[in-house]
Design a protein around this motif. Structure first.
Motif, PDB file in Angstrom:
ATOM      1  N   SER A   1      29.821  51.357  44.089  1.00  0.00           N
ATOM      2  CA  SER A   1      28.543  50.657  44.285  1.00  0.00           C
ATOM      3  C   SER A   1      27.652  50.721  43.051  1.00  0.00           C
ATOM      4  O   SER A   1      26.760  49.879  42.887  1.00  0.00           O
ATOM      5  CB  SER A   1      27.809  51.256  45.481  1.00  0.00           C
ATOM      6  OG  SER A   1      27.482  52.614  45.239  1.00  0.00           O
ATOM      7  N   LEU A   2      27.868  51.689  42.175  1.00  0.00           N
ATOM      8  CA  LEU A   2      27.049  51.820  40.970  1.00  0.00           C
ATOM      9  C   LEU A   2      27.584  51.007  39.798  1.00  0.00           C
ATOM     10  O   LEU A   2      26.843  50.744  38.848  1.00  0.00           O
ATOM     11  CB  LEU A   2      26.956  53.294  40.556  1.00  0.00           C
ATOM     12  CG  LEU A   2      26.266  54.242  41.544  1.00  0.00           C
ATOM     13  CD1 LEU A   2      26.330  55.670  41.025  1.00  0.00           C
ATOM     14  CD2 LEU A   2      24.818  53.830  41.771  1.00  0.00           C
ATOM     15  N   LEU A   3      28.848  50.620  39.824  1.00  0.00           N
ATOM     16  CA  LEU A   3      29.442  49.911  38.695  1.00  0.00           C
ATOM     17  C   LEU A   3      28.966  48.467  38.650  1.00  0.00           C
ATOM     18  O   LEU A   3      28.806  47.814  39.694  1.00  0.00           O
ATOM     19  CB  LEU A   3      30.963  49.942  38.801  1.00  0.00           C
ATOM     20  CG  LEU A   3      31.642  51.268  38.456  1.00  0.00           C
ATOM     21  CD1 LEU A   3      33.120  51.209  38.801  1.00  0.00           C
ATOM     22  CD2 LEU A   3      31.465  51.596  36.978  1.00  0.00           C
ATOM     23  N   PRO A   4      28.762  47.917  37.451  1.00  0.00           N
ATOM     24  CA  PRO A   4      28.420  46.492  37.338  1.00  0.00           C
ATOM     25  C   PRO A   4      29.588  45.607  37.761  1.00  0.00           C
ATOM     26  O   PRO A   4      30.739  46.035  37.845  1.00  0.00           O
ATOM     27  CB  PRO A   4      28.091  46.328  35.854  1.00  0.00           C
ATOM     28  CG  PRO A   4      27.798  47.701  35.356  1.00  0.00           C
ATOM     29  CD  PRO A   4      28.649  48.615  36.174  1.00  0.00           C
ATOM     30  N   ALA A   5      29.299  44.349  37.998  1.00  0.00           N
ATOM     31  CA  ALA A   5      30.312  43.423  38.507  1.00  0.00           C
ATOM     32  C   ALA A   5      31.382  43.125  37.474  1.00  0.00           C
ATOM     33  O   ALA A   5      32.537  42.854  37.824  1.00  0.00           O
ATOM     34  CB  ALA A   5      29.644  42.122  38.964  1.00  0.00           C
ATOM     35  N   ARG A   6      31.034  43.175  36.179  1.00  0.00           N
ATOM     36  CA  ARG A   6      32.027  42.836  35.157  1.00  0.00           C
ATOM     37  C   ARG A   6      33.151  43.856  35.085  1.00  0.00           C
ATOM     38  O   ARG A   6      34.249  43.546  34.600  1.00  0.00           O
ATOM     39  CB  ARG A   6      31.344  42.710  33.799  1.00  0.00           C
ATOM     40  CG  ARG A   6      30.756  43.987  33.255  1.00  0.00           C
ATOM     41  CD  ARG A   6      30.153  43.772  31.876  1.00  0.00           C
ATOM     42  NE  ARG A   6      29.656  44.995  31.271  1.00  0.00           N
ATOM     43  CZ  ARG A   6      28.443  45.479  31.449  1.00  0.00           C
ATOM     44  NH1 ARG A   6      27.588  44.842  32.255  1.00  0.00           N
ATOM     45  NH2 ARG A   6      28.063  46.606  30.862  1.00  0.00           N
ATOM     46  N   PHE A   7      32.908  45.071  35.577  1.00  0.00           N
ATOM     47  CA  PHE A   7      33.954  46.088  35.582  1.00  0.00           C
ATOM     48  C   PHE A   7      34.766  46.065  36.876  1.00  0.00           C
ATOM     49  O   PHE A   7      35.954  46.386  36.865  1.00  0.00           O
ATOM     50  CB  PHE A   7      33.340  47.478  35.391  1.00  0.00           C
ATOM     51  CG  PHE A   7      32.657  47.660  34.069  1.00  0.00           C
ATOM     52  CD1 PHE A   7      33.349  47.495  32.877  1.00  0.00           C
ATOM     53  CD2 PHE A   7      31.308  47.982  34.014  1.00  0.00           C
ATOM     54  CE1 PHE A   7      32.712  47.662  31.658  1.00  0.00           C
ATOM     55  CE2 PHE A   7      30.672  48.152  32.800  1.00  0.00           C
ATOM     56  CZ  PHE A   7      31.369  47.989  31.613  1.00  0.00           C
ATOM     57  N   THR A   8      34.149  45.711  37.963  1.00  0.00           N
ATOM     58  CA  THR A   8      34.858  45.725  39.246  1.00  0.00           C
ATOM     59  C   THR A   8      35.724  44.493  39.451  1.00  0.00           C
ATOM     60  O   THR A   8      36.668  44.524  40.247  1.00  0.00           O
ATOM     61  CB  THR A   8      33.845  45.828  40.390  1.00  0.00           C
ATOM     62  OG1 THR A   8      32.919  44.731  40.314  1.00  0.00           O
ATOM     63  CG2 THR A   8      33.083  47.141  40.313  1.00  0.00           C
ATOM     64  N   THR A   9      35.428  43.402  38.764  1.00  0.00           N
ATOM     65  CA  THR A   9      36.205  42.171  38.947  1.00  0.00           C
ATOM     66  C   THR A   9      37.437  42.107  38.058  1.00  0.00           C
ATOM     67  O   THR A   9      38.282  41.225  38.243  1.00  0.00           O
ATOM     68  CB  THR A   9      35.316  40.954  38.656  1.00  0.00           C
ATOM     69  OG1 THR A   9      34.759  41.073  37.332  1.00  0.00           O
ATOM     70  CG2 THR A   9      34.198  40.858  39.690  1.00  0.00           C
ATOM     71  N   THR A  10      37.563  43.006  37.095  1.00  0.00           N
ATOM     72  CA  THR A  10      38.727  42.998  36.199  1.00  0.00           C
ATOM     73  C   THR A  10      39.912  43.643  36.899  1.00  0.00           C
ATOM     74  O   THR A  10      39.816  44.785  37.360  1.00  0.00           O
ATOM     75  CB  THR A  10      38.414  43.756  34.903  1.00  0.00           C
ATOM     76  OG1 THR A  10      37.251  43.183  34.299  1.00  0.00           O
ATOM     77  CG2 THR A  10      39.585  43.688  33.938  1.00  0.00           C
ATOM     78  N   PRO A  11      41.048  42.953  36.997  1.00  0.00           N
ATOM     79  CA  PRO A  11      42.219  43.565  37.650  1.00  0.00           C
ATOM     80  C   PRO A  11      42.786  44.690  36.796  1.00  0.00           C
ATOM     81  O   PRO A  11      42.637  44.696  35.566  1.00  0.00           O
ATOM     82  CB  PRO A  11      43.202  42.398  37.781  1.00  0.00           C
ATOM     83  CG  PRO A  11      42.796  41.429  36.737  1.00  0.00           C
ATOM     84  CD  PRO A  11      41.311  41.560  36.570  1.00  0.00           C
ATOM     85  N   PRO A  12      43.464  45.660  37.405  1.00  0.00           N
ATOM     86  CA  PRO A  12      44.016  46.778  36.624  1.00  0.00           C
ATOM     87  C   PRO A  12      45.066  46.350  35.602  1.00  0.00           C
ATOM     88  O   PRO A  12      45.262  47.039  34.603  1.00  0.00           O
ATOM     89  CB  PRO A  12      44.627  47.684  37.703  1.00  0.00           C
ATOM     90  CG  PRO A  12      43.926  47.318  38.969  1.00  0.00           C
ATOM     91  CD  PRO A  12      43.615  45.860  38.858  1.00  0.00           C
ATOM     92  N   GLU A  13      45.738  45.211  35.821  1.00  0.00           N
ATOM     93  CA  GLU A  13      46.765  44.782  34.872  1.00  0.00           C
ATOM     94  C   GLU A  13      46.174  44.319  33.552  1.00  0.00           C
ATOM     95  O   GLU A  13      46.858  44.339  32.518  1.00  0.00           O
ATOM     96  CB  GLU A  13      47.608  43.659  35.477  1.00  0.00           C
ATOM     97  CG  GLU A  13      48.409  44.070  36.703  1.00  0.00           C
ATOM     98  CD  GLU A  13      47.559  44.066  37.962  1.00  0.00           C
ATOM     99  OE1 GLU A  13      46.402  43.574  37.882  1.00  0.00           O
ATOM    100  OE2 GLU A  13      48.025  44.542  39.021  1.00  0.00           O
ATOM    101  N   ASP A  14      44.906  43.887  33.554  1.00  0.00           N
ATOM    102  CA  ASP A  14      44.275  43.364  32.339  1.00  0.00           C
ATOM    103  C   ASP A  14      43.431  44.402  31.614  1.00  0.00           C
ATOM    104  O   ASP A  14      42.728  44.066  30.651  1.00  0.00           O
ATOM    105  CB  ASP A  14      43.395  42.160  32.699  1.00  0.00           C
ATOM    106  CG  ASP A  14      44.208  41.026  33.308  1.00  0.00           C
ATOM    107  OD1 ASP A  14      45.437  40.995  33.064  1.00  0.00           O
ATOM    108  OD2 ASP A  14      43.622  40.198  34.032  1.00  0.00           O
ATOM    109  N   VAL A  15      43.454  45.626  32.049  1.00  0.00           N
ATOM    110  CA  VAL A  15      42.640  46.665  31.409  1.00  0.00           C
ATOM    111  C   VAL A  15      43.277  47.055  30.088  1.00  0.00           C
ATOM    112  O   VAL A  15      44.491  47.291  30.000  1.00  0.00           O
ATOM    113  CB  VAL A  15      42.513  47.889  32.336  1.00  0.00           C
ATOM    114  CG1 VAL A  15      41.796  49.027  31.622  1.00  0.00           C
ATOM    115  CG2 VAL A  15      41.767  47.515  33.602  1.00  0.00           C
ATOM    116  N   ASP A  16      42.459  47.128  29.030  1.00  0.00           N
ATOM    117  CA  ASP A  16      42.923  47.538  27.712  1.00  0.00           C
ATOM    118  C   ASP A  16      41.920  48.515  27.119  1.00  0.00           C
ATOM    119  O   ASP A  16      40.971  48.955  27.780  1.00  0.00           O
ATOM    120  CB  ASP A  16      43.126  46.319  26.812  1.00  0.00           C
ATOM    121  CG  ASP A  16      41.881  45.435  26.751  1.00  0.00           C
ATOM    122  OD1 ASP A  16      40.873  45.805  27.401  1.00  0.00           O
ATOM    123  OD2 ASP A  16      41.911  44.393  26.081  1.00  0.00           O
TER     124      ASP A  16
END
Length: 730
Positions: free
Chosen positions: A90-105
């Motif tokens: 609930s504290l994280l911004p939306a730009r971090f929660t909408t990124t799928p784990p496969e695209d994390v770099d």
């Protein structure tokens, strides 16, 4: 003349008698034996005390290490709590929660780390309540957006990473109590004494040594002022050693057909040779670009070694506690693990994370979301191959302790293990002789043990250290004697020459070495694995079990069972086989050393296959007969015990009836009597008691005589007492 003689005698002779003791030879031997026994006992006590202290330190180290592992597992499980994950999400911004784990770099992790550093702050002055649970503390930290220390910051960031479904693990640097006791501190006046000795000594020949010594003393004083103590293991003793190890000339085979000997294939080049070779390469830039490539490769190697030296030198002992927690995140896009620290903006810098931990590193353990453990000491510890293994517990015990927490086999785990192994192989060679001892990758000939040898003799030389050739640890093999190889179900091939001869320690060898001419003779032949072959078991013929020279069968391994025979683990089977005239031999499965000698350990018997069923049935019948006899014996013993008990009760009852005390009622009118009357009453009571407790047979005889009856004769009395025990007859 007489006066002079008297003065001389009075001056020389003592005024009191002198006692002179002369020790006899037998007394001297007794005294020496007594002193020897006393010294041996003191040595034994000292050895036992040291052993006890060492075992105590090892046990404390193991217990503390397991407690730290359990604490790490508890904290990792706490960071996977669903309520805490929901709060973090609930504290994280939306730009971090909408990124799928496969695209994390790495860029995503850097931006998330920057946002976390800007949102959460560290405040060491926050109150700490011991009675408050860790989960409630983390909830409050999320509400106040601040943490008390680095550990809480790491836990908060780990919860946020797991809330967006990233596969990450908590990395812990464990610091248990040391395995060895801390050495005593050097006395402070030792340095002063050395400096005074150097000042008192005269001027040395040549001023170079004096200037060098003054320079070293000045550096030591500067280090003391700074208060920085560099790890002694990581600091090279001199620069020339590292230069010798780095200047290794790897000669390649020339295309013109020139043969290079094994000794000249790898050799340590001096400074002049290296300068000449570099000049020659610069003069000849041609030849298909080969020289330029070699020169650039050598420069790259030197740069890598220099950078490695700088990293190792940067590791300094911290007086306080370091930051012993950081994180690792698995990037599915790059298929690798990257490390990060909550107080650092960079990602993927393992040396930076380990440099901030408490030094020296001993155990680096990673705990993932499933509670699986992995030892990452080889990844973060720069001295993993040299000094770290001396601070760690036995590797077998450590691996056995972590066995139940291992992660299941997967391609990701296999790839990570290969990367860690490749990283260890890419490290440069050690620069000191002591670091090669028990090194897991490299070895020197001087460190070979009694039962170790280098094979093949023409093994490749990986480099040089102070002029000594460095070999791979894979070329060091353990040798064994013929008997030891037989215990491994292998035999030495015919015609093989012993690869090494050493002194044996069997009773026969020690007795033979008592003679002076055999004292320095190596009588034990050792062979390598390449000189042996698998054991070929003998074949049973005509129902006869093949035996050794001692009349039994060696069965150290299951494959050593003779062909046509079976192994029957039945106790006392040889007795049944002897009754049936069937060949049977004991199976020797090992040896036990006690009583000063080695004794064989047997387990079952070896018989031919055609007699297995017959012996099995005969042994079962024998066991039934033995059980029947035991049962009958037990029943007989039980009946005898019951008969003895019944007879004892009858005797007790008979004795009670014959000699039992009858109650005497108190005579009336005895209350309120005077002293004289009391004495008279006591005499009457005593008389009555005497009559009561007098044997009843005597009373009957007296009563019969008083009544005028005929007395009982001895024959009649003997017939009446026939059923009595001797002690009942009066």
């Amino acid at each position: 003349m007489c006066l002079v003689h008297l003065l001389f005698t009075t001056a020389v002779l003592p005024s009191q008698p002198v006692e002179i003791e002369i020790e006899a030879p037998e007394h001297s031997l007794k005294r020496q034996r007594r002193e020897k026994r006393k010294a041996e006992f003191e040595t034994y006590l000292r050895r036992m005390v040291k052993r006890f202290n060492k075992e105590l330190l090892v046990d404390m180290h193991k217990v503390h290490l397991l407690c730290l592992v359990a604490n790490g597992i508890f904290r990792n499980r706490l960071c996977s709590d669903p309520d805490l994950l929901a709060i973090a999400l609930s504290l994280l911004p939306a730009r971090f929660t909408t990124t799928p784990p496969e695209d994390v770099d790495t860029s995503f992790l850097c931006s998330l780390l920057k946002w976390f550093g800007a949102t959460f702050t560290m405040n060491p002055e926050l109150p700490e309540k011991p009675q408050e649970s860790a989960r409630d503390v983390l909830e409050k930290r999320f509400g106040s957006h601040c943490a008390r220390d680095h550990q809480e910051m790491t836990h908060l960031f780990l919860i946020m990473l797991r809330s967006i479904r990233l596969f990450c693990r908590l990395v812990l640097s464990l610091q248990p109590v040391p395995l060895k006791a801390a050495p005593d501190k050097v006395r402070p006046f030792v340095r002063e004494k050395r400096s005074a000795r150097s000042r008192s000594s005269g001027p040395e020949r040549g001023g170079k040594r004096q200037r060098k010594r003054e320079k070293e003393q000045k550096e030591e004083t500067e280090e003391e002022k700074e208060g920085v103590e560099t790890a002694a293991v990581l600091k090279p003793k001199n620069k020339q050693r590292r230069s010798v190890a780095s200047k290794v000339c790897y000669k390649e085979e020339s295309s013109e057909g020139e043969e290079v000997s094994d000794g000249e294939e790898f050799r340590a080049s001096s400074a002049e040779d290296s300068e000449d070779s570099e000049a020659e390469v610069n003069r000849r830039p041609g030849r298909k670009g080969r020289g330029r490539g070699e020169a650039s490769r050598n420069q790259d190697n030197r740069k890598d070694e220099n950078s490695e030296e700088e990293v190792i030198k940067s590791f300094k002992r911290k007086r306080g506690k370091g930051e012993d927690e950081w994180l690792e995140v698995y990037l599915e896009q790059a298929e690798r693990w990257v490390c990060l620290d909550v107080q650092q903006t960079g990602v993927g810098q393992p040396m930076l994370c380990s440099r901030q931990a408490t030094q020296p590193l001993s155990y680096v353990l990673a705990v993932d979301g499933d509670g699986c453990l992995k030892d990452l000491g080889c990844k973060y510890d720069p001295t993993w191959l040299t000094s770290t293994r001396k601070r760690r517990v036995d590797q077998e015990w450590w691996e056995e302790s972590l066995q139940s927490f291992r992660s299941p086999a997967s391609p990701r785990e296999e790839k990570e293990d290969k990367e860690l192994q490749a990283k260890l192989l890419d490290k440069p060679l050690p620069t000191s002789i002591a670091e090669y001892k028990n090194h897991p990758l490299y070895a020197l000939k001087r460190h070979l043990l009694k039962y170790e040898a280098l094979y093949p003799p023409t093994a490749a030389i990986l480099g040089y250290c102070r002029g000594e050739a460095v070999y791979s640890r894979d070329c060091i093999h353990t040798l064994h004697s013929r008997d030891t190889w037989l215990k491994e179900a292998r035999t030495v091939r015919l015609g093989e020459v012993p690869y090494k001869m050493v002194k044996g320690f069997s009773n026969r060898s020690r007795k033979a070495r008592l003679e002076p001419q055999n004292r320095d003779i190596d009588d034990l032949a050792l062979f390598g694995h390449w000189q042996t072959e698998e054991f070929q078991p003998p074949v049973a013929v005509d129902g006869k079990v093949p035996r050794n020279e001692f009349g039994n069968v060696y069965l150290f391994r299951a494959c050593m069972l003779p062909v046509g025979c079976v192994h029957m683990r039945l106790p006392n089977l040889h007795r049944v086989a002897r009754k049936l005239d069937i060949d049977c031999a004991a199976a020797v499965t090992g040896f036990d050393f006690h009583g000063g000698f080695s004794h064989p350990v047997t387990d079952g018997y070896i018989v031919c296959e055609e007699y297995q069923e017959v012996l099995q049935a005969a042994w079962e019948n024998e066991q039934e007969l033995i059980e029947k006899k035991e049962r009958e014996k037990r029943e007989k013993r039980v009946l005898a015990n019951w008969a003895l008990l019944a007879k004892g009760l009858l005797i007790k009852e008979r004795l009670r009836k014959r000699y039992g005390a009858k109650g005497v009622e108190q005579m009336p009118g005895q209350e309120g009597l005077s002293s004289g009357e009391e004495e008279e009453g006591e005499r009457q009571t005593a008389a009555v008691d005497l009559a009561t407790y007098w044997p009843q047979n005597r009373q009957e005889d007296q009563g019969a005589e008083a009544s005028g009856q005929k007395p009982i004769t001895k024959r009649e009395k003997k017939g009446q007492e026939k059923h009595l025990f001797p002690f009942e007859k009066v």
